[in-house]
Design an enzyme around this catalytic site. Structure first.
Site, mmCIF file in Angstrom:
data_model
loop_
_atom_site.group_PDB
_atom_site.id
_atom_site.type_symbol
_atom_site.label_atom_id
_atom_site.label_comp_id
_atom_site.label_asym_id
_atom_site.label_seq_id
_atom_site.Cartn_x
_atom_site.Cartn_y
_atom_site.Cartn_z
ATOM 1 C CG ASN A 54 5.032 107.880 2.090
ATOM 2 O OD1 ASN A 54 5.112 106.930 2.850
ATOM 3 N ND2 ASN A 54 3.866 108.328 1.624
ATOM 4 C CG HIS A 55 12.145 108.168 3.401
ATOM 5 N ND1 HIS A 55 13.406 108.164 3.945
ATOM 6 C CD2 HIS A 55 11.376 108.875 4.276
ATOM 7 C CE1 HIS A 55 13.411 108.817 5.087
ATOM 8 N NE2 HIS A 55 12.180 109.253 5.318
ATOM 9 C CD GLN A 56 13.700 108.259 -5.402
ATOM 10 O OE1 GLN A 56 14.454 109.072 -4.875
ATOM 11 N NE2 GLN A 56 13.733 107.975 -6.688
#
Length: 212
Positions: free
Chosen positions: A81-83
């Protein structure tokens, strides 16, 4: 016992002379991957199928007993996951030269452990996304993308994976979840094989009820 051999969950190759199917548990090196006895994958190794999983990862992959994992299956973990709560999702902090500190964990999406029940069949090239819980006895169709929880003894297919149908009626599902055949001894499971592989479901229901 077959050909004088007793099932052994600690062997790597359960099919003599064939290295493209392994029991997963005895091959695990990552302490955050927990796999039950007799779960196998149709490959010569397992951990490359668990992606975005690092020494600092907070989550675990937990898989029960007697699961059947086809070739090409991928378990995507939370560090993929990315921000997402900022304007850009670009991970500047992971790449050299960019002046960004590692975000606080509270800033990053985190869906918890990925948990697969017992006697789950995961079809070829399926992808299980972070934090998903798949119930006992479920079937995941080939090429499915599983992003949400799957109830026990339910067949799901597609992208995103959606329930196709329950495998059995609620009464039989309840009996199976109570019976937990996968937790019994090897000797008892061997004696139960005629029941576990019987397609006459009313007979199966009666036999399990008699043993509860």
């Amino acid at each position: 016992m077959n050909n004088g051999k007793i099932p052994d969950p600690n062997v790597i190759h359960p099919v003599a002379g064939y290295d493209k199917e392994i029991y997963v548990k005895p091959t695990i090196t990552n302490p955050n991957i927990i796999v039950g006895d007799f779960t196998y994958i149709a490959d010569s190794e397992f951990e490359s199928h668990v992606t975005n999983f690092y020494p600092w990862s907070r989550d675990k992959l937990i898989i029960g007993k007697f699961c059947q994992i086809a070739a090409g299956v991928e378990f995507v973990m939370n560090d993929a996951n990315h921000q997402m709560n900022a304007v850009s999702t670009f991970p500047f902090y992971t790449l050299e030269g960019w002046e960004m500190n590692t975000p606080d964990p509270s800033e990053m999406p985190f869906k918890g452990n990925t948990v697969i029940g017992n006697d789950v069949w995961i079809g070829q090239n399926a992808v299980v996304l972070p934090g998903v819980h798949i119930g006992d006895g479920a079937i995941i169709g080939a090429n499915s993308i599983v992003g949400s929880d799957v109830d026990p003894y339910t067949i799901v297919v597609g992208n995103p994976a959606k329930p196709l149908r329950k495998r059995f009626d609620d009464d039989l599902i309840g009996l199976l979840l109570k019976f937990k055949w996968w937790d019994k001894s090897i000797e008892e499971i061997n004696s139960l094989i005629p029941i576990l592989t019987c397609s006459e479901l009313e007979k199966v229901r009666n036999e399990i009820e008699a043993r509860l």
